[in-house]
Design a protein around this motif. Structure first.
Motif, mmCIF file in Angstrom:
data_model
loop_
_atom_site.group_PDB
_atom_site.id
_atom_site.type_symbol
_atom_site.label_atom_id
_atom_site.label_comp_id
_atom_site.label_asym_id
_atom_site.label_seq_id
_atom_site.Cartn_x
_atom_site.Cartn_y
_atom_site.Cartn_z
ATOM 1 N N GLU A 1 0.871 -1.068 -0.106
ATOM 2 C CA GLU A 1 -0.061 -0.034 -0.060
ATOM 3 C C GLU A 1 0.888 1.242 0.006
ATOM 4 O OE1 GLU A 1 -2.182 1.320 3.621
ATOM 5 O OE2 GLU A 1 -1.420 -0.492 4.144
ATOM 6 N N LYS B 1 -8.863 5.914 3.991
ATOM 7 C CA LYS B 1 -8.519 4.573 4.773
ATOM 8 C C LYS B 1 -9.281 4.471 6.137
ATOM 9 C CE LYS B 1 -4.410 1.978 6.134
ATOM 10 N NZ LYS B 1 -3.170 1.933 6.364
ATOM 11 N N ASN C 1 -11.500 1.878 3.482
ATOM 12 C CA ASN C 1 -10.443 0.815 3.614
ATOM 13 C C ASN C 1 -9.164 1.039 2.452
ATOM 14 O OD1 ASN C 1 -10.950 -0.141 0.750
ATOM 15 N ND2 ASN C 1 -12.293 -1.718 1.560
ATOM 16 N N LYS C 2 -8.381 0.609 2.818
ATOM 17 C CA LYS C 2 -6.916 1.119 1.844
ATOM 18 C C LYS C 2 -7.387 1.000 0.575
ATOM 19 C CE LYS C 2 -4.354 -3.392 1.881
ATOM 20 N NZ LYS C 2 -3.298 -3.833 2.153
ATOM 21 N N ASN C 3 -8.183 0.138 -0.026
ATOM 22 C CA ASN C 3 -8.311 0.030 -1.555
ATOM 23 C C ASN C 3 -9.012 1.348 -2.036
ATOM 24 O OD1 ASN C 3 -6.937 -2.437 -1.730
ATOM 25 N ND2 ASN C 3 -8.694 -3.533 -1.212
#
Length: 191
Positions: free
Chosen positions: A29, A139, A143-145
């Motif tokens: 990430e 995030k 979420n991170k995506n």
């Protein structure tokens, strides 16, 4: 016609294994975020050769350049501003932005940049910095995506590119940094 066919299943399986290893790596990430930040800075500095170290984009950047030059020369802005609406000038309220640009150019002089060169490079620097709190905020909320996707979309959005491009020294870059930082701080406080 031949009855032969090519079997890609082994290659597809190998690709899926590599993809899983890549996305399970905790550093992935940060590698992707760093790549997006570099891409964003690269896009916003493509016009540097046309600015020739002495031109700004738009009218307002020249106004702020003049104001920051007066701050560096005299320590404050004149009141009223006699260079607007001559001969009487304009009694304008306090604006922190010219002071920020003045001291930013003073800081950038450590690296050998002139005042106008620091005004030219200011928007892409602060735009890239503003992507970090945006990433952290999204995030935390999603979420991170989704955070990586939102940072990527904002970094290539044409209307945002124009306002944060090299040479367009206006409020947008610094204000978006503070807005995204405030959103992130609110999200941390609510957690």
């Amino acid at each position: 016609m031949s009855d032969e066919y090519i079997d890609f299943s082994a290659g597809i399986k190998k690709f899926k294994n590599i993809k899983q290893k890549f996305f399970k790596n905790p550093k992935t990430e940060y590698i992707l975020l760093g790549s997006i930040l570099i891409l964003s800075f690269f896009i916003r500095t493509r016009n540097l050769k046309f600015l020739d170290g002495k031109y700004l984009l738009g009218l307002d950047p020249y106004y702020y350049l003049r104001q920051s030059a007066e701050i560096l020369s005299f320590g404050t802005l004149p009141f009223p501003d006699l260079m607007r609406n001559a001969p009487f000038g304009v009694e304008k309220g306090f604006d922190l932005f010219p002071y920020f640009l003045a001291y930013f150019s003073k800081f950038m002089s450590i690296f050998g940049l002139s005042q106008i060169e620091s005004h030219i490079i200011y928007p892409p620097i602060f735009m890239v910095l503003s992507l970090i709190p945006l990433y952290l905020f999204v995030k935390m909320v999603f979420n991170k995506n989704i955070a990586l996707l939102s940072v990527l979309i904002l970094s290539v959005l044409p209307s945002y590119i124009f306002r944060t491009m090299s040479g367009f020294a206006d409020h947008e870059s610094i204000s978006m940094l503070f807005i995204f930082a405030a959103l992130y701080c609110f999200a941390v406080a609510e957690k």
